[in-house]
Enzyme design. Structure first.
Site, mmCIF file in Angstrom:
data_model
loop_
_atom_site.group_PDB
_atom_site.id
_atom_site.type_symbol
_atom_site.label_atom_id
_atom_site.label_comp_id
_atom_site.label_asym_id
_atom_site.label_seq_id
_atom_site.Cartn_x
_atom_site.Cartn_y
_atom_site.Cartn_z
ATOM 1 N N HIS A 318 0.833 -1.208 0.000
ATOM 2 C CA HIS A 318 0.000 0.000 0.000
ATOM 3 C C HIS A 318 0.863 1.251 0.000
ATOM 4 C CE1 HIS A 318 -3.530 2.533 1.040
ATOM 5 N NE2 HIS A 318 -2.611 3.238 1.662
ATOM 6 N N GLU A 322 1.073 3.880 -3.365
ATOM 7 C CA GLU A 322 0.653 5.280 -3.328
ATOM 8 C C GLU A 322 1.791 6.219 -3.709
ATOM 9 O OE1 GLU A 322 -2.277 6.563 -3.047
ATOM 10 O OE2 GLU A 322 -3.230 4.603 -2.772
ATOM 11 N N LYS A 325 2.567 5.789 -7.470
ATOM 12 C CA LYS A 325 1.479 6.346 -8.270
ATOM 13 C C LYS A 325 1.595 7.862 -8.358
ATOM 14 C CE LYS A 325 -2.557 6.515 -6.447
ATOM 15 N NZ LYS A 325 -3.873 6.213 -5.839
ATOM 16 N N ASN A 326 1.879 8.513 -7.234
ATOM 17 C CA ASN A 326 2.042 9.966 -7.229
ATOM 18 C C ASN A 326 3.262 10.392 -8.038
ATOM 19 O OD1 ASN A 326 -0.204 10.226 -5.597
ATOM 20 N ND2 ASN A 326 0.965 10.368 -3.693
#
Length: 477
Positions: A318, A322, A325-326
């Site tokens: 997780h 994140e 992805k950013n």
């Protein structure tokens, strides 16, 4: 004893002694333990009102949540008993030691007490929320779910361990796990409803942050205990079905989904990057490449292909997902804005020292201004320019579901930081505006040091949810 418990409950709910007259009236309406549930609502409300009259700094008279359908006499008794206890944090090493026991009896004794304590602490805190939030139907749904889960587990707190009881217990745990699967999106909708309604007593951003951090961290801890217990249960069932002697070393491959004692961080990072790349390709039809390396400071700073530790693969995935992805979104959008012919890569360094695992993820996506860095870790804030505040839809599969947009939800980084801090780690960002960003993840290298960080209920903690006064600065600007 019944009267004393009821009085104690009222006092804990209000955080202040309500006065003998109010309590005498409340207890006077009680016949044995056969009081009516509407008495609870009226009496607790009166206690909250008196506290407010004695202090202008709080709005606790607006904190009432409907109890009518949920709090019977047995639930009140158990809620009072368990909310008076503090949660007991466990290290990753301690969890693995429980999982490696020949039977589940020791784990059963621990978890049948510990989960109710964590639920009770959070229920008491949720009852103290400002009225602007507590009147939201989504918030009331969460409270009802917590109370129902607490009631479901109450019978097992004094149960004797045996195979039949354990089967029923695991069945209840599965129901609880499913019941709370949408807590994050439902609470997000409640916060949005509160901010949209024109009501007095809205929570300040720092209070929202405090509230959600505690609620979500409590949820993470309960889900981990449930997942680990279910995994151990499945492994023992596997032994029995395969006629394996329980005194032999069990097959713990089923447990490693929850906690892997030999988790390879680099491997998890690469898997998360591939998953994030799928979303980036869907959104932009391209994605930057990953450059990753590992270093072992304990072994002459050598480059290594693997960096292993005892940790939770799902939590790591997780966090990496994140961050990657950013980084991908920022890199692609910045490159297009600058008309670059090639996308700069995203770099990841995983370094292991004697006490810590340090991870740095670097991108050349243009970065953000220094004033915006702290806001990135606020719930509902997004740097993607979505001012409507998308919310994950209930039942949509969590934040990593491919059905969600790549950006604009505003929950990815705050939850990633919670996952890191859950076992005494941390997550932070340093940005060079116009150039790029570095995200740092810190984890405890030793499983004995990686101990849970848990919220515990207190009146002082509840008061923080109501204090909206701005601090007066004593520095020039």
């Amino acid at each position: 004893q019944a009267y004393n418990c009821l009085i104690h409950f009222y006092k804990r709910m209000s955080g202040l002694y309500c006065g003998p007259r109010v309590l005498a009236q409340a207890v006077g309406r009680v016949s044995g333990w056969g009081f009516k549930q509407e008495v609870i609502k009226h009496s607790v409300g009166t206690c909250l009102m008196q506290r407010t009259n004695s202090s202008s700094s709080t709005v606790l008279e607006h904190s009432k949540v409907k109890f009518d359908r949920l709090l019977d006499r047995s639930t009140i008794y158990h809620l009072d008993q368990f909310s008076a206890k503090s949660p007991t944090p466990v290290s990753i090493k301690g969890m693995l030691e429980q999982a490696w026991q020949p039977t589940q009896e020791q784990s059963f004794k621990y978890i049948t007490k510990e989960i109710p304590i964590r639920l009770a602490n959070m229920i008491m805190e949720l009852q103290m929320m400002p009225r602007a939030l507590s009147v939201q139907p989504q918030f009331q749904e969460i409270v009802f779910q917590y109370i129902q889960s607490f009631k479901d587990l109450s019978e097992f707190t004094i149960a004797t361990f045996n195979p039949d009881t354990n089967d029923r217990f695991v069945s209840i745990l599965k129901e609880i796990r499913l019941r709370h699967i949408d807590t994050v999106p439902v609470m997000a909708a409640a916060i949005q409803g509160m901010m949209a309604d024109d009501l007095d007593g809205k929570m300040a951003q720092k209070n929202i942050q405090y509230c959600l951090n505690r609620l979500f961290l409590n949820r993470i801890s309960i889900h981990l205990l449930i997942s680990l217990y279910k995994a151990v249960y499945a492994s023992h069932k596997h032994q029995v079905s395969q006629l394996i002697d329980i005194n032999e070393t069990p097959d713990y491959s089923l447990i490693f989904g929850a906690i892997d004692p030999n988790c390879d961080i680099i491997s998890i990072a690469m898997e998360a990057y591939d998953d994030a790349a799928i979303m980036c390709d869907r959104e932009y039809q391209q994605h930057p490449e990953l450059e990753i390396e590992g270093r072992d400071i304990t072994n002459r700073n050598m480059k290594v292909e693997e960096v292993r530790m005892s940790y939770l693969p799902n939590h790591l995935h997780h966090i990496f997902f994140e961050i990657f992805k950013n980084a991908m979104r920022a890199t692609v959008e910045h490159a297009r804005k600058k008309n670059l012919s090639e996308l700069p890569g995203v770099k990841c360094v995983v370094s292991k020292s004697e006490g810590d695992i340090s991870i740095r993820v670097s991108d050349l996506g243009g970065g953000i201004s220094r004033e915006m860095v702290d806001k990135l870790f606020q719930y509902h804030f997004t740097s993607a320019g979505n001012k409507d505040g998308n919310v994950v839809s209930p039942g949509s599969g969590g934040l990593e579901s491919q059905s969600h947009p790549m950006h604009g939800l505003g929950y990815g980084l705050p939850l990633s930081r919670l996952y890191a801090r859950y076992f005494q780690g941390d997550l932070d960002m340093v940005s060079m505006h116009g150039l790029g960003s570095d995200v740092y993840i810190y984890l405890k290298a030793l499983s004995d040091d990686a101990k849970e960080s848990l919220p515990k209920y207190s009146i002082r903690a509840a008061d923080k949810l109501h204090k909206n006064k701005k601090k007066i600065s004593d520095w020039t600007k």
